[in-house]
Scaffold this motif. Structure first.
Motif, PDB file in Angstrom:
ATOM      1  N   ILE A  89       0.841  -1.200   0.000  1.00 44.71           N
ATOM      2  CA  ILE A  89       0.000   0.000   0.000  1.00 44.71           C
ATOM      3  C   ILE A  89       0.875   1.249   0.000  1.00 44.71           C
ATOM      4  O   ILE A  89       0.625   2.198  -0.757  1.00 44.71           O
ATOM      5  CB  ILE A  89      -0.966  -0.004   1.205  1.00 44.71           C
ATOM      6  N   ASP A  90       1.916   1.262   0.853  1.00 46.24           N
ATOM      7  CA  ASP A  90       2.822   2.412   0.897  1.00 46.24           C
ATOM      8  C   ASP A  90       3.501   2.622  -0.457  1.00 46.24           C
ATOM      9  O   ASP A  90       3.631   3.760  -0.922  1.00 46.24           O
ATOM     10  CB  ASP A  90       3.885   2.220   1.988  1.00 46.24           C
ATOM     11  N   LYS A  91       3.914   1.526  -1.087  1.00 46.74           N
ATOM     12  CA  LYS A  91       4.561   1.610  -2.394  1.00 46.74           C
ATOM     13  C   LYS A  91       3.591   2.156  -3.433  1.00 46.74           C
ATOM     14  O   LYS A  91       3.946   3.033  -4.224  1.00 46.74           O
ATOM     15  CB  LYS A  91       5.057   0.220  -2.801  1.00 46.74           C
ATOM     16  N   THR A  92       2.349   1.663  -3.417  1.00 42.79           N
ATOM     17  CA  THR A  92       1.336   2.136  -4.364  1.00 42.79           C
ATOM     18  C   THR A  92       1.040   3.615  -4.129  1.00 42.79           C
ATOM     19  O   THR A  92       0.928   4.393  -5.087  1.00 42.79           O
ATOM     20  CB  THR A  92       0.042   1.308  -4.217  1.00 42.79           C
ATOM     21  N   ILE A  93       0.909   4.003  -2.873  1.00 46.17           N
ATOM     22  CA  ILE A  93       0.646   5.411  -2.547  1.00 46.17           C
ATOM     23  C   ILE A  93       1.802   6.284  -3.048  1.00 46.17           C
ATOM     24  O   ILE A  93       1.580   7.352  -3.627  1.00 46.17           O
ATOM     25  CB  ILE A  93       0.424   5.596  -1.032  1.00 46.17           C
ATOM     26  N   GLU A  94       3.023   5.828  -2.833  1.00 44.51           N
ATOM     27  CA  GLU A  94       4.191   6.593  -3.273  1.00 44.51           C
ATOM     28  C   GLU A  94       4.199   6.734  -4.797  1.00 44.51           C
ATOM     29  O   GLU A  94       4.444   7.830  -5.321  1.00 44.51           O
ATOM     30  CB  GLU A  94       5.468   5.895  -2.797  1.00 44.51           C
ATOM     31  N   GLU A  95       3.908   5.634  -5.520  1.00 45.56           N
ATOM     32  CA  GLU A  95       3.881   5.691  -6.982  1.00 45.56           C
ATOM     33  C   GLU A  95       2.778   6.632  -7.464  1.00 45.56           C
ATOM     34  O   GLU A  95       2.997   7.457  -8.360  1.00 45.56           O
ATOM     35  CB  GLU A  95       3.652   4.290  -7.557  1.00 45.56           C
ATOM     36  N   ARG A  96       1.599   6.508  -6.879  1.00 51.15           N
ATOM     37  CA  ARG A  96       0.485   7.357  -7.296  1.00 51.15           C
ATOM     38  C   ARG A  96       0.756   8.828  -6.969  1.00 51.15           C
ATOM     39  O   ARG A  96       0.388   9.718  -7.733  1.00 51.15           O
ATOM     40  CB  ARG A  96      -0.811   6.895  -6.643  1.00 51.15           C
ATOM     41  N   THR A  97       1.409   9.072  -5.829  1.00 54.57           N
ATOM     42  CA  THR A  97       1.751  10.447  -5.461  1.00 54.57           C
ATOM     43  C   THR A  97       2.743  11.022  -6.468  1.00 54.57           C
ATOM     44  O   THR A  97       2.603  12.173  -6.902  1.00 54.57           O
ATOM     45  CB  THR A  97       2.341  10.491  -4.039  1.00 54.57           C
ATOM     46  N   ARG A  98       3.749  10.212  -6.852  1.00 50.26           N
ATOM     47  CA  ARG A  98       4.720  10.657  -7.855  1.00 50.26           C
ATOM     48  C   ARG A  98       4.022  10.950  -9.181  1.00 50.26           C
ATOM     49  O   ARG A  98       4.276  11.980  -9.805  1.00 50.26           O
ATOM     50  CB  ARG A  98       5.783   9.569  -8.068  1.00 50.26           C
ATOM     51  N   ASP A  99       3.129  10.019  -9.603  1.00 51.78           N
ATOM     52  CA  ASP A  99       2.396  10.238 -10.854  1.00 51.78           C
ATOM     53  C   ASP A  99       1.541  11.494 -10.778  1.00 51.78           C
ATOM     54  O   ASP A  99       1.505  12.291 -11.720  1.00 51.78           O
ATOM     55  CB  ASP A  99       1.512   9.024 -11.183  1.00 51.78           C
ATOM     56  N   PHE A 100       0.867  11.658  -9.642  1.00 53.56           N
ATOM     57  CA  PHE A 100       0.010  12.835  -9.474  1.00 53.56           C
ATOM     58  C   PHE A 100       0.831  14.111  -9.490  1.00 53.56           C
ATOM     59  O   PHE A 100       0.453  15.098 -10.122  1.00 53.56           O
ATOM     60  CB  PHE A 100      -0.793  12.724  -8.169  1.00 53.56           C
ATOM     61  N   ASP A 101       1.983  14.086  -8.793  1.00 50.21           N
ATOM     62  CA  ASP A 101       2.855  15.259  -8.783  1.00 50.21           C
ATOM     63  C   ASP A 101       3.345  15.589 -10.192  1.00 50.21           C
ATOM     64  O   ASP A 101       3.398  16.766 -10.576  1.00 50.21           O
ATOM     65  CB  ASP A 101       4.051  15.043  -7.850  1.00 50.21           C
ATOM     66  N   ALA A 102       3.696  14.541 -10.955  1.00 46.96           N
ATOM     67  CA  ALA A 102       4.164  14.760 -12.332  1.00 46.96           C
ATOM     68  C   ALA A 102       3.033  15.344 -13.180  1.00 46.96           C
ATOM     69  O   ALA A 102       3.243  16.308 -13.943  1.00 46.96           O
ATOM     70  CB  ALA A 102       4.666  13.460 -12.934  1.00 46.96           C
ATOM     71  N   GLN A 103       1.828  14.784 -13.051  1.00 51.80           N
ATOM     72  CA  GLN A 103       0.693  15.298 -13.815  1.00 51.80           C
ATOM     73  C   GLN A 103       0.369  16.732 -13.392  1.00 51.80           C
ATOM     74  O   GLN A 103       0.098  17.595 -14.231  1.00 51.80           O
ATOM     75  CB  GLN A 103      -0.541  14.415 -13.611  1.00 51.80           C
ATOM     76  N   LEU A 104       0.386  16.949 -12.092  1.00 45.73           N
ATOM     77  CA  LEU A 104       0.103  18.289 -11.586  1.00 45.73           C
ATOM     78  C   LEU A 104       1.147  19.285 -12.068  1.00 45.73           C
ATOM     79  O   LEU A 104       0.816  20.403 -12.476  1.00 45.73           O
ATOM     80  CB  LEU A 104       0.037  18.268 -10.058  1.00 45.73           C
ATOM     81  N   GLY A 105       2.424  18.880 -12.051  1.00 48.43           N
ATOM     82  CA  GLY A 105       3.495  19.761 -12.533  1.00 48.43           C
ATOM     83  C   GLY A 105       3.305  20.072 -14.017  1.00 48.43           C
ATOM     84  O   GLY A 105       3.481  21.223 -14.444  1.00 48.43           O
ATOM     85  N   ALA A 106       2.960  19.044 -14.808  1.00 44.55           N
ATOM     86  CA  ALA A 106       2.749  19.260 -16.247  1.00 44.55           C
ATOM     87  C   ALA A 106       1.565  20.197 -16.464  1.00 44.55           C
ATOM     88  O   ALA A 106       1.636  21.124 -17.288  1.00 44.55           O
ATOM     89  CB  ALA A 106       2.510  17.927 -16.950  1.00 44.55           C
ATOM     90  N   ARG A 107       0.483  19.969 -15.738  1.00 48.50           N
ATOM     91  CA  ARG A 107      -0.689  20.840 -15.874  1.00 48.50           C
ATOM     92  C   ARG A 107      -0.360  22.272 -15.431  1.00 48.50           C
ATOM     93  O   ARG A 107      -0.828  23.243 -16.042  1.00 48.50           O
ATOM     94  CB  ARG A 107      -1.859  20.305 -15.052  1.00 48.50           C
ATOM     95  N   LEU A 108       0.427  22.373 -14.363  1.00 43.43           N
ATOM     96  CA  LEU A 108       0.809  23.698 -13.875  1.00 43.43           C
ATOM     97  C   LEU A 108       1.652  24.433 -14.920  1.00 43.43           C
ATOM     98  O   LEU A 108       1.439  25.622 -15.178  1.00 43.43           O
ATOM     99  CB  LEU A 108       1.569  23.568 -12.547  1.00 43.43           C
ATOM    100  N   ARG A 109       2.612  23.720 -15.535  1.00 43.34           N
ATOM    101  CA  ARG A 109       3.432  24.337 -16.581  1.00 43.34           C
ATOM    102  C   ARG A 109       2.565  24.752 -17.776  1.00 43.34           C
ATOM    103  O   ARG A 109       2.736  25.845 -18.322  1.00 43.34           O
ATOM    104  CB  ARG A 109       4.531  23.367 -17.031  1.00 43.34           C
ATOM    105  N   GLU A 110       1.636  23.869 -18.155  1.00 41.79           N
ATOM    106  CA  GLU A 110       0.739  24.214 -19.264  1.00 41.79           C
ATOM    107  C   GLU A 110      -0.092  25.449 -18.917  1.00 41.79           C
ATOM    108  O   GLU A 110      -0.264  26.349 -19.755  1.00 41.79           O
ATOM    109  CB  GLU A 110      -0.193  23.041 -19.586  1.00 41.79           C
ATOM    110  N   ALA A 111      -0.611  25.484 -17.691  1.00 42.64           N
ATOM    111  CA  ALA A 111      -1.420  26.629 -17.270  1.00 42.64           C
ATOM    112  C   ALA A 111      -0.585  27.903 -17.258  1.00 42.64           C
ATOM    113  O   ALA A 111      -1.052  28.968 -17.692  1.00 42.64           O
ATOM    114  CB  ALA A 111      -2.028  26.367 -15.889  1.00 42.64           C
TER     115      ALA A 111
END
Length: 164
Positions: A89-111
Motif C-alpha cells: 500500500i505504501d509503495k502504491t501510494i508513493e507511486e500514485r503520489t509521484r504520478d500525481f505530482d508529475a501530472q500536476l506539474g505538467a498541468r501547472l506548466r501548461e497553465a
C-alpha cells in the motif's frame, strides 16, 4: 410376656441359633457374594472411568497445545501479511503520489504557459489598441494623420517596450 418366661429360654435360644446360622449361611453364600460382585464391578467401572477421564484430559491438553501453536502460527502469518500489505500500500501510494505530482506539474506548466501567452496576447492587444487610439486622437487634435511607425514607437516607449 412369653419371651420373658424362663421356661422357654432354651427353645428361644435354640431357634435364635438356628435362625442366626441360617441367615449367616444365606448371607455368606448368596447375598454377600452378589454384593461383593456389584462392588467389584463398580470399582472396576470407576477405575475405567478414571482411566478414560485421564486419557481424555491428556488428549484435551494435547489438542489445546496444538490449538495454541496453530493460533500463534496464524497470528504470525497474519502479522506478516499485514506488514506485506502495508508495504504494498505504501509503495502504491508513493507511486500514485509521484504520478500525481508529475501530472500536476505538467498541468501547472501548461497553465503557466497559457497564462503567459494570454498575458502576452492581452498586452499586445492593449498595445495595438493604444497605437490605434493614439493615432486617432492625434489625427483629431492636429487634423493630420501621423506616421504609424512613429506612433507605435511612442506607445512602445511609454508602455516600457512591450514586444510586438
Amino acid at each position: 410376656m412369653p419371651q420373658f418366661d424362663p421356661s422357654s429360654f432354651i427353645s428361644q435360644l435354640f431357634w435364635l441359633a438356628v435362625t442366626f446360622v441360617a441367615l449367616y449361611f444365606l448371607m455368606s453364600r448368596i447375598a454377600l457374594p452378589r454384593i461383593a460382585e456389584v462392588l467389584e464391578e463398580r470399582s472396576e467401572r470407576i477405575a475405567d472411568d478414571l482411566d478414560r477421564a485421564e486419557n481424555l484430559r491428556s488428549e484435551a491438553e494435547t489438542v489445546i497445545t496444538q490449538y495454541e501453536a496453530a493460533l500463534t502460527k496464524a497470528r504470525s502469518e497474519a502479522t506478516s501479511m499485514i506488514v506485506g500489505t502495508q508495504h504494498d500500500i505504501d509503495k502504491t501510494i508513493e507511486e500514485r503520489t509521484r504520478d500525481f505530482d508529475a501530472q500536476l506539474g505538467a498541468r501547472l506548466r501548461e497553465a503557466e504557459e497559457r497564462i503567459g501567452k494570454a498575458k502576452s496576447d492581452a498586452l499586445q492587444q492593449v498595445r495595438d489598441i493604444a497605437v490605434d487610439i493614439t493615432g486617432d486622437i492625434t489625427t483629431r487634435l492636429t487634423g493630420e494623420t501621423p506616421d504609424s511607425k512613429a506612433v507605435a514607437a511612442a506607445v512602445d516607449a511609454r508602455m516600457g517596450g512591450v514586444p510586438q
